[in-house]
Write a protein that holds these residues in place. Structure first.
Motif, mmCIF file in Angstrom:
data_model
loop_
_atom_site.group_PDB
_atom_site.id
_atom_site.type_symbol
_atom_site.label_atom_id
_atom_site.label_comp_id
_atom_site.label_asym_id
_atom_site.label_seq_id
_atom_site.Cartn_x
_atom_site.Cartn_y
_atom_site.Cartn_z
ATOM 1 N N VAL A 252 0.737 -1.268 0.144
ATOM 2 C CA VAL A 252 0.097 0.094 0.451
ATOM 3 C C VAL A 252 0.966 1.229 -0.278
ATOM 4 C CG1 VAL A 252 -1.574 1.230 0.736
ATOM 5 C CG2 VAL A 252 -2.002 -0.763 0.901
ATOM 6 N N GLN A 253 1.114 2.332 -0.798
ATOM 7 C CA GLN A 253 1.981 3.539 -1.177
ATOM 8 C C GLN A 253 0.647 3.698 -0.797
ATOM 9 O OE1 GLN A 253 3.222 3.238 -5.141
ATOM 10 N NE2 GLN A 253 5.116 5.478 -4.188
ATOM 11 N N THR A 254 1.118 5.396 0.367
ATOM 12 C CA THR A 254 0.912 6.442 0.855
ATOM 13 C C THR A 254 1.061 7.010 0.571
ATOM 14 O OG1 THR A 254 0.025 5.465 2.556
ATOM 15 C CG2 THR A 254 -0.291 8.280 2.715
ATOM 16 N N ILE A 255 0.391 8.296 -0.394
ATOM 17 C CA ILE A 255 1.249 9.276 -1.018
ATOM 18 C C ILE A 255 0.450 10.687 -0.490
ATOM 19 C CG2 ILE A 255 1.303 10.277 -3.872
ATOM 20 C CD1 ILE A 255 2.324 7.611 -3.859
ATOM 21 N N HIS A 256 1.791 11.495 0.095
ATOM 22 C CA HIS A 256 1.022 12.685 0.741
ATOM 23 C C HIS A 256 1.224 14.144 0.142
ATOM 24 C CE1 HIS A 256 1.990 10.642 4.719
ATOM 25 N NE2 HIS A 256 3.280 9.926 3.998
ATOM 26 N N VAL A 257 -0.118 14.510 -0.001
ATOM 27 C CA VAL A 257 -0.923 15.433 -0.706
ATOM 28 C C VAL A 257 -0.752 16.396 0.089
ATOM 29 C CG1 VAL A 257 -2.309 16.650 -1.438
ATOM 30 C CG2 VAL A 257 -2.387 14.055 -1.009
ATOM 31 N N PRO A 258 0.910 17.698 -0.623
ATOM 32 C CA PRO A 258 0.911 18.855 -0.088
ATOM 33 C C PRO A 258 0.033 19.778 -0.466
ATOM 34 C CG PRO A 258 1.624 18.522 -1.906
ATOM 35 C CD PRO A 258 1.129 17.481 -1.581
ATOM 36 N N PRO A 259 0.104 20.372 1.542
ATOM 37 C CA PRO A 259 -0.931 22.017 1.604
ATOM 38 C C PRO A 259 -0.426 23.030 0.118
ATOM 39 C CG PRO A 259 1.046 21.958 3.170
ATOM 40 C CD PRO A 259 1.105 20.552 2.282
ATOM 41 N N LEU A 260 -2.441 23.002 -0.108
ATOM 42 C CA LEU A 260 -1.918 24.802 -1.081
ATOM 43 C C LEU A 260 -1.491 25.793 -0.383
ATOM 44 C CD1 LEU A 260 -5.152 24.456 -2.839
ATOM 45 C CD2 LEU A 260 -2.227 23.797 -3.786
ATOM 46 N N PRO A 261 -0.878 26.633 -0.502
ATOM 47 C CA PRO A 261 -0.472 28.095 0.056
ATOM 48 C C PRO A 261 -1.988 28.713 0.371
ATOM 49 C CG PRO A 261 1.091 27.967 -2.116
ATOM 50 C CD PRO A 261 0.323 26.744 -2.360
ATOM 51 N N ALA A 262 -1.892 29.801 1.643
ATOM 52 C CA ALA A 262 -2.872 30.348 1.846
ATOM 53 C C ALA A 262 -4.028 30.449 0.273
ATOM 54 C CB ALA A 262 -2.876 31.686 2.560
ATOM 55 N N LEU A 263 -4.144 31.789 -0.539
ATOM 56 C CA LEU A 263 -4.419 32.204 -1.450
ATOM 57 C C LEU A 263 -5.138 30.606 -2.142
ATOM 58 C CD1 LEU A 263 -5.581 35.029 -3.076
ATOM 59 C CD2 LEU A 263 -3.740 34.470 -4.276
ATOM 60 N N LEU A 264 -4.452 29.723 -2.984
ATOM 61 C CA LEU A 264 -4.791 28.821 -3.418
ATOM 62 C C LEU A 264 -5.451 27.647 -2.520
ATOM 63 C CD1 LEU A 264 -1.730 27.515 -5.467
ATOM 64 C CD2 LEU A 264 -3.534 29.312 -6.051
ATOM 65 N N ALA A 265 -5.520 27.817 -1.569
ATOM 66 C CA ALA A 265 -6.402 26.780 -0.719
ATOM 67 C C ALA A 265 -7.815 27.524 -0.207
ATOM 68 C CB ALA A 265 -6.149 27.361 0.795
ATOM 69 N N GLU A 266 -7.585 29.431 0.014
ATOM 70 C CA GLU A 266 -9.018 29.864 -0.100
ATOM 71 C C GLU A 266 -9.906 29.436 -2.008
ATOM 72 O OE1 GLU A 266 -9.370 33.865 1.072
ATOM 73 O OE2 GLU A 266 -7.577 33.505 1.773
ATOM 74 N N VAL A 267 -8.947 29.409 -2.851
ATOM 75 C CA VAL A 267 -9.818 29.469 -4.140
ATOM 76 C C VAL A 267 -10.150 27.756 -3.799
ATOM 77 C CG1 VAL A 267 -8.482 29.370 -6.140
ATOM 78 C CG2 VAL A 267 -8.716 31.262 -4.645
ATOM 79 N N ALA A 268 -9.318 27.157 -3.807
ATOM 80 C CA ALA A 268 -9.586 25.596 -3.348
ATOM 81 C C ALA A 268 -10.827 25.467 -2.964
ATOM 82 C CB ALA A 268 -8.865 24.508 -3.175
ATOM 83 N N GLU A 269 -11.295 25.789 -1.965
ATOM 84 C CA GLU A 269 -12.460 26.028 -1.533
ATOM 85 C C GLU A 269 -13.742 26.400 -1.880
ATOM 86 O OE1 GLU A 269 -12.710 27.654 2.461
ATOM 87 O OE2 GLU A 269 -10.216 27.249 3.308
#
Length: 138
Positions: free
Chosen positions: A14-31
């Motif tokens: 089982v290979q776990t791929i860690h998803v890196p967080p987005l910078p704050a502005l992009l995190a807001e856009v992603a929401e």
């Protein structure tokens, strides 16, 4: 490859791929517009400073020409009438291009204009390969 709870499943590995967080502005856009739109903003305009017009003035704007209508509308909803620095988000883009779009390390390095070593180092950091017993023993 088959997936189980966010893991790529291959035999007993089982290979776990860690998803890196987005910078704050992009995190807001992603929401409000989704992670794909946020990553497209970083891919097309990362590293640039640009004015974000009000939503009713997006059509034909420099922002729309740079990052597309979806990204421009998302940014205008959260930062109307502001100058913003679009984040580069290198680690998030490497993860997206390598593990979600399936590009090779060379293709990612070329697309992001970074070294192959940067791509390989980041890719290694995302992976956590573990031997686990099979979920369904024979």
């Amino acid at each position: 490859m088959p997936r189980l709870n966010g893991h790529i499943v291959s035999g007993a590995d089982v290979q776990t791929i860690h998803v890196p967080p987005l910078p704050a502005l992009l995190a807001e856009v992603a929401e409000i517009a989704g992670r794909a739109t946020a990553l497209e903003i970083a891919l097309k305009g990362g590293g640039q400073q640009i004015y974000v017009p009000h939503p009713e003035r997006i059509e034909g704007s420099a922002l729309e020409r740079l990052i597309g209508r979806d990204g421009a509308m998302a940014l205008s909803r959260i930062r109307p009438a502001e100058m913003v620095n679009l984040p580069v988000a290198t680690r998030a883009l490497i993860h997206h291009l390598r593990f979600e779009r399936g590009l090779s390390s060379n293709e990612v390095a070329k697309r992001l204009r970074c070294s192959i070593d940067t791509v390989k180092r980041a890719s290694r950091a995302f992976r956590d390969l573990r031997r686990q017993p099979s979920l369904f023993p024979s």
